[in-house]
Design an enzyme around this catalytic site. Structure first.
Site, mmCIF file in Angstrom:
data_model
loop_
_atom_site.group_PDB
_atom_site.id
_atom_site.type_symbol
_atom_site.label_atom_id
_atom_site.label_comp_id
_atom_site.label_asym_id
_atom_site.label_seq_id
_atom_site.Cartn_x
_atom_site.Cartn_y
_atom_site.Cartn_z
ATOM 1 N N ASN A 86 0.801 -1.222 0.000
ATOM 2 C CA ASN A 86 0.000 0.000 0.000
ATOM 3 C C ASN A 86 0.834 1.274 0.000
ATOM 4 O O ASN A 86 0.389 2.302 -0.509
ATOM 5 C CB ASN A 86 -0.931 -0.005 1.223
ATOM 6 C CG ASN A 86 -1.596 1.335 1.443
ATOM 7 O OD1 ASN A 86 -2.529 1.698 0.739
ATOM 8 N ND2 ASN A 86 -1.107 2.086 2.428
ATOM 9 N N TYR A 166 4.320 9.674 -10.931
ATOM 10 C CA TYR A 166 3.325 8.856 -10.233
ATOM 11 C C TYR A 166 2.627 7.904 -11.194
ATOM 12 O O TYR A 166 2.533 6.699 -10.946
ATOM 13 C CB TYR A 166 2.290 9.753 -9.549
ATOM 14 C CG TYR A 166 1.210 8.988 -8.823
ATOM 15 C CD1 TYR A 166 1.433 8.473 -7.553
ATOM 16 C CD2 TYR A 166 -0.042 8.783 -9.414
ATOM 17 C CE1 TYR A 166 0.441 7.765 -6.895
ATOM 18 C CE2 TYR A 166 -1.035 8.084 -8.754
ATOM 19 C CZ TYR A 166 -0.793 7.574 -7.491
ATOM 20 O OH TYR A 166 -1.783 6.860 -6.845
ATOM 21 N N LYS A 170 2.945 3.689 -11.307
ATOM 22 C CA LYS A 170 1.819 2.774 -11.110
ATOM 23 C C LYS A 170 1.653 1.852 -12.325
ATOM 24 O O LYS A 170 1.270 0.686 -12.181
ATOM 25 C CB LYS A 170 0.535 3.571 -10.852
ATOM 26 C CG LYS A 170 0.525 4.299 -9.517
ATOM 27 C CD LYS A 170 0.700 3.355 -8.340
ATOM 28 C CE LYS A 170 0.554 4.079 -7.007
ATOM 29 N NZ LYS A 170 0.732 3.179 -5.835
ATOM 30 N N THR A 201 -7.577 11.292 1.579
ATOM 31 C CA THR A 201 -6.392 11.011 2.384
ATOM 32 C C THR A 201 -5.466 12.216 2.294
ATOM 33 O O THR A 201 -5.762 13.185 1.598
ATOM 34 C CB THR A 201 -5.646 9.768 1.863
ATOM 35 O OG1 THR A 201 -5.189 10.033 0.517
ATOM 36 C CG2 THR A 201 -6.537 8.537 1.850
#
Length: 243
Positions: A86, A166, A170, A201
């Site tokens: 995670n 990013y 991924k 978040t």
């Protein structure tokens, strides 16, 4: 026999909520975090809620730390049933880096160190322990921002998320999922990528439309797959995502 789950980056956000929801199923959860104080606090929070939880120091981008964590789990439990990769970072969004010209090599390498090399190291070191489980499960927390299909489609809600580090990290993580799934064919271990969506978040910000409870849902589903569940896929709560 108790089911043991390790969640990296689990001291807050989706990681902590994933740990909570797994613990609610009677699973003993291990909070993996690089900050010892925050990791201990997260474990204590879950313990206070009546769950079985503990903490191990784990800096996913540090090979020595990952090896030590694997040894600790070996000594304490002798196996691992669920691994949720995670831990992840998205500094470009916070720093307003949205073009190649703005991107420094140092920042790009920082993103990959956590988002790609980290899950690789953790998975590699914990595979022997997962092999001792009757039903080992690996979930790589990915994003539709890493979907080449979505990133190439102007009508996709993820098309405008144009952060090269990013997104490509991924995409690379998804490639690891595919490669590992082929290796694991015929074994008792399954690996899949999960997209929790845009979640409220620290990374996702308060502007996100989804709660951590909603975001963790697909991770929980993939972490507790039955033996006839998928291996080597990419999913959100609505189903399969195009690579």
């Amino acid at each position: 026999m108790t089911t043991i789950a390790l969640i990296t980056g689990a001291n807050k956000g989706i990681g902590l909520e994933t740990a909570r929801q797994l613990a609610a199923k009677g699973i003993h959860v291990i909070i993996g975090a690089r900050d010892a104080a925050k990791g201990e606090a997260a474990a204590q929070t879950l313990q206070a809620e009546g769950y079985k939880a503990d903490f191990i120091p784990l800096e996913v981008s540090n090979e020595a730390s990952v090896k030590q964590a694997a040894q600790t789990v070996t000594d304490r439990y002798g196996k691992l049933d669920i691994l949720v990769n995670n831990a992840g970072i998205h500094p470009e969004f916070a720093q307003g880096v949205f073009s190649f010209e703005q991107m420094s090599l140092e920042l790009l390498m920082q993103v990959y160190q956590t988002n790609f090399f980290g899950p690789f190291l953790v998975t590699r070191e914990f595979l022997p322990l997962l092999g001792k489980s009757e039903a080992g499960r690996i979930v790589n927390t990915s994003s539709s921002a890493g979907s080449l299909t979505d990133q190439s489609n102007p009508e996709s809600p993820y098309y405008g998320v144009n952060t090269a580090g990013y997104n490509s990290s991924k995409t690379s993580l998804n490639a690891l999922t595919v490669q590992l799934a082929k290796q694991l064919t015929g074994t008792n271990i399954k690996v899949n990528s999960a997209c929790p969506g845009w979640v409220q978040t620290d990374m996702g910000s308060a502007a996100a439309p989804r709660t951590v409870q909603q975001g963790a849902g697909i991770i929980i589903k993939l972490a507790t797959l039955p033996n006839d569940g998928p291996n080597g896929g990419f999913f959100n709560e609505a189903g399969a995502i195009g690579w």
